[in-house]
Design a protein around this motif. Structure first.
Motif, mmCIF file in Angstrom:
data_model
loop_
_atom_site.group_PDB
_atom_site.id
_atom_site.type_symbol
_atom_site.label_atom_id
_atom_site.label_comp_id
_atom_site.label_asym_id
_atom_site.label_seq_id
_atom_site.Cartn_x
_atom_site.Cartn_y
_atom_site.Cartn_z
ATOM 1 N N ALA A 1 17.292 5.819 14.671
ATOM 2 C CA ALA A 1 16.528 5.470 15.871
ATOM 3 C C ALA A 1 17.389 4.635 16.806
ATOM 4 N N VAL A 2 17.324 4.949 18.081
ATOM 5 C CA VAL A 2 18.057 4.233 19.126
ATOM 6 C C VAL A 2 17.030 3.583 20.040
ATOM 7 N N SER A 3 17.308 2.364 20.470
ATOM 8 C CA SER A 3 16.323 1.638 21.276
ATOM 9 C C SER A 3 16.970 0.996 22.481
ATOM 10 N N MET A 4 17.583 1.780 23.312
ATOM 11 C CA MET A 4 18.221 1.146 24.451
ATOM 12 C C MET A 4 18.287 2.097 25.623
ATOM 13 N N GLY A 5 18.202 1.549 26.817
ATOM 14 C CA GLY A 5 18.138 2.431 27.946
ATOM 15 C C GLY A 5 18.891 2.092 29.208
ATOM 16 N N PRO A 6 20.006 1.369 29.199
ATOM 17 C CA PRO A 6 20.736 1.184 30.448
ATOM 18 C C PRO A 6 21.547 2.437 30.775
ATOM 19 N N PRO A 7 21.844 2.666 32.050
ATOM 20 C CA PRO A 7 22.576 3.886 32.403
ATOM 21 C C PRO A 7 23.943 3.982 31.723
ATOM 22 N N THR A 8 24.674 2.900 31.684
ATOM 23 C CA THR A 8 25.954 2.890 30.971
ATOM 24 C C THR A 8 26.145 1.519 30.334
ATOM 25 N N GLY A 9 27.075 1.457 29.394
ATOM 26 C CA GLY A 9 27.538 0.154 28.911
ATOM 27 C C GLY A 9 26.740 -0.489 27.813
ATOM 28 N N GLY A 10 26.058 0.296 27.001
ATOM 29 C CA GLY A 10 25.380 -0.331 25.886
ATOM 30 C C GLY A 10 24.695 0.687 25.007
ATOM 31 N N GLY A 11 24.479 0.270 23.775
ATOM 32 C CA GLY A 11 23.772 1.134 22.852
ATOM 33 C C GLY A 11 23.432 0.373 21.595
ATOM 34 N N ASN A 12 22.544 0.929 20.792
ATOM 35 C CA ASN A 12 22.212 0.333 19.510
ATOM 36 C C ASN A 12 21.579 1.403 18.634
ATOM 37 N N PHE A 13 21.491 1.132 17.353
ATOM 38 C CA PHE A 13 20.774 2.061 16.471
ATOM 39 C C PHE A 13 20.444 1.391 15.158
ATOM 40 N N VAL A 14 19.463 1.981 14.490
ATOM 41 C CA VAL A 14 19.156 1.579 13.126
ATOM 42 C C VAL A 14 18.964 2.850 12.302
ATOM 43 N N LEU A 15 19.440 2.799 11.064
ATOM 44 C CA LEU A 15 19.305 3.942 10.151
ATOM 45 C C LEU A 15 18.261 3.606 9.086
ATOM 46 N N LEU A 16 17.330 4.517 8.898
ATOM 47 C CA LEU A 16 16.212 4.303 7.986
ATOM 48 C C LEU A 16 16.191 5.419 6.932
ATOM 49 N N ALA A 17 15.680 5.100 5.761
ATOM 50 C CA ALA A 17 15.643 6.115 4.694
ATOM 51 C C ALA A 17 14.339 6.050 3.915
ATOM 52 N N LYS A 18 13.940 7.195 3.436
ATOM 53 C CA LYS A 18 12.779 7.333 2.553
ATOM 54 C C LYS A 18 13.100 6.679 1.215
ATOM 55 N N ASP A 19 12.068 6.201 0.532
ATOM 56 C CA ASP A 19 12.248 5.545 -0.767
ATOM 57 C C ASP A 19 12.850 6.521 -1.772
ATOM 58 N N LYS B 1 0.796 -1.227 0.000
ATOM 59 C CA LYS B 1 0.000 0.000 0.000
ATOM 60 C C LYS B 1 0.830 1.281 0.000
ATOM 61 N N LYS B 2 1.893 1.276 0.802
ATOM 62 C CA LYS B 2 2.613 2.530 1.016
ATOM 63 C C LYS B 2 4.074 2.405 0.575
ATOM 64 N N PRO B 3 4.716 3.520 0.283
ATOM 65 C CA PRO B 3 6.124 3.446 -0.116
ATOM 66 C C PRO B 3 6.960 2.820 1.005
ATOM 67 N N PRO B 4 7.897 1.949 0.646
ATOM 68 C CA PRO B 4 8.722 1.307 1.680
ATOM 69 C C PRO B 4 9.665 2.294 2.354
ATOM 70 N N ILE B 5 9.934 2.042 3.617
ATOM 71 C CA ILE B 5 10.985 2.767 4.329
ATOM 72 C C ILE B 5 12.184 1.827 4.400
ATOM 73 N N HIS B 6 13.278 2.232 3.786
ATOM 74 C CA HIS B 6 14.439 1.355 3.666
ATOM 75 C C HIS B 6 15.173 1.219 5.006
ATOM 76 N N ILE B 7 15.522 -0.031 5.319
ATOM 77 C CA ILE B 7 16.372 -0.284 6.492
ATOM 78 C C ILE B 7 17.811 -0.310 5.984
ATOM 79 N N LEU B 8 18.547 0.748 6.265
ATOM 80 C CA LEU B 8 19.901 0.862 5.722
ATOM 81 C C LEU B 8 20.889 0.002 6.498
ATOM 82 N N GLY B 9 20.666 -0.119 7.810
ATOM 83 C CA GLY B 9 21.579 -0.908 8.631
ATOM 84 C C GLY B 9 21.704 -0.292 10.004
ATOM 85 N N GLY B 10 22.531 -0.901 10.814
ATOM 86 C CA GLY B 10 22.689 -0.396 12.167
ATOM 87 C C GLY B 10 23.732 -1.205 12.909
#
Lengths: 77, 410
Positions: B392-410, B235-244
């Motif tokens: 986008a980042v999806s992590m919440g410990p006080p220290t010692g960790g992190g993550n992210f994903v990069l997304l792009a418009k079609d 239905k809708k234009p894809p949002i590309h998952i570039l990596g992370g």
């Protein structure tokens, strides 16, 4: 272990998760021992507004029961 | 050039984010799954892989609380060919998306659903969120809980770098102001906020005031990811998952949260640069950032961790207004964990918001938002102008960790 170290960071807790066990306010601190080890503890015997990062502290043992002894720290005068 | 086996986000949905509804996390998750499938133009039978995070499973609680995967096959009436589980609350966001993209790229599956939900979150004693009351042998006895751990990081950051409560407040106020103009946010219409209001609000654990901390509420969300090949027919234009990328380097909450185990120490930080390199974009290409804003200090350390500013300089960095709608990196544009929702497992909400910004589907107080027309005036609008790449980042410990994903418009 000498039981001596410095305050690495601290916080004055005004909102306790358990006000019966931990009446507000109370101080939680990270202590960097002289030997290099870091540990979480509390600061007792000094009012919260006098505490600063890098103050010298020494361990003071607090016997809770025959099995349990806690290890809060005191500021070295 | 994008490959047919590259992955794209094709469906997103968030339920009402609310308090006291009495609904279960399961109920929220199922609503979100249906909503995201409908958004994509797919049905349950299209799903081959499932990544789920719930606080409970109604028939068969598992020890880790996230449900037995076989129950999901039974519930949905479909076989599952790829399933992995959330180990902690962070996993449902960027790591799940990166994993799903890898499974699609390697041909294991075409379509993956990520779902989360949590209900009945209000603590009976009204003190603090149930998920913040960790009890660990060497930290629990001090009266430590989640906010305390973040406060200890903030205290160290202030002592080392001269960071101020006003700088923490500036970040929190910016995020809360986005939530103020987001009708889907729990804290919609509760602003506007400035740093004085944030600093002067009730103290929780110094230097963190209540407005520097996340919400506690019920709600759910879901995302559908599929191959680019299949996405083209939807239905809708894809949002590309570039990596992370992600990195874990310290046991949160069980040990004292040391700042140098996070930023400014000798822990390797090349994981962030490697993630950008794999994604094929740079920080200059990023138009907006959905940080994980569980606590104001964590936003500051994320800017440093992710290399958007130097270690120790996040305070002045956020004070320049970089996170505002007219700043270089509009941040937490839905109101984040502070004002949109923190249901205990909000990790997926960050990339969902990124996808909505890239689609141009941003609900706010602009009169023409339904047609995608925005005023870009801060008291009405939260749409990022010409957004092409989001982080986008999806992590919440006080220290010692992190993550992210990069997304792009079609």
């Amino acid at each position: 272990m000498s039981g001596r170290g410095k305050i690495y960071s601290f916080t004055v807790v005004q909102r306790s998760a358990d006000p019966i066990a931990f009446p507000e306010p109370y101080v939680v601190a990270i202590i960097k021992l002289d030997e290099g080890v870091a540990m979480l503890s509390t600061i007792v015997g000094t009012s919260a507004n006098k505490i600063e990062v890098d103050m010298d502290v020494v361990v003071s043992f607090e016997k809770i029961s025959d099995e349990i002894t806690l290890y809060p720290f005191k500021v070295v005068a | 050039m994008p490959d047919a086996r590259d992955a794209a986000i094709v469906g997103v949905y968030t339920t009402a984010q609310t308090r006291g509804s009495g609904r279960t996390g399961f109920s929220y998750a199922m609503e979100a799954l249906r909503g995201a499938l409908d958004d994509a133009g797919l049905t349950v039978s299209d799903i081959e892989g499932l990544f789920v995070q719930l606080d409970e499973w109604p028939q068969s609680p598992s020890p880790n609380g996230y449900g037995n995967k076989a129950n999901w096959c039974y519930q949905l009436g479909i076989p599952l060919r790829w399933q992995t589980g959330a180990v902690n609350a962070a996993d449902t966001g960027a790591p799940a998306i990166n994993d799903a993209a890898a499974a699609i790229k390697t041909g294991q599956v075409d379509t993956v659903a990520i779902i989360l939900g949590r209900g009945m979150t209000q603590p009976l004693d009204g003190r603090t969120a149930p998920w913040t009351r960790h009890s660990h042998e060497f930290t629990g006895w001090t009266g430590s809980y989640t906010a305390v751990q973040f406060a200890l990081v903030a205290s160290r950051h202030m002592a080392l770098y001269g960071t101020t409560p006003e700088q923490l407040a500036a970040a929190a106020a910016t995020v809360r102001n986005y939530g103020n103009v987001n009708p889907q946010a729990l804290m919609y219409g509760r602003g506007p906020y400035d740093k004085e209001r944030v600093v002067q609000s009730r103290m929780i654990s110094s230097p963190l005031t209540v407005l520097m901390c996340a919400q506690v509420n019920d709600g759910g969300g879901a995302m559908i990811i599929t191959s680019l090949e299949k996405a083209r027919d939807l239905k809708k234009p894809p949002i590309h998952i570039l990596g992370g990328a992600d990195q874990l380097s310290y046991p949160a909450y069980a040990e004292a949260p040391l700042l140098e185990r996070h930023v400014g120490g000798d822990f390797p930080t090349d994981w962030v640069d490697k993630g950008f390199a794999r994604a094929g974009v740079t920080r200059n290409d990023v138009d907006f950032v959905e940080l994980y804003d569980g606590f104001a200090i964590w936003m500051l350390t994320q800017w440093e961790m992710l290399g958007f500013c130097k270690v120790g300089e996040a305070g002045p960095f956020v004070e320049t207004g970089v996170m505002e709608l007219d700043g270089r990196y509009p941040t937490c544009t839905d109101g984040g964990c502070m004002a949109f929702s923190h249901n205990g497992t909000p990790s997926l909400f960050r990339p969902i918001e990124a996808a909505r910004q890239l689609r141009g589907e941003v609900m706010d107080n602009c009169p023409g938002w339904e047609q995608g027309e925005h005023t870009f005036e801060k008291d009405l609008c939260r749409a990022v102008k010409d957004a092409k790449v989001g982080m986008a980042v999806s992590m919440g410990p006080p220290t010692g960790g992190g993550n992210f994903v990069l997304l792009a418009k079609d």
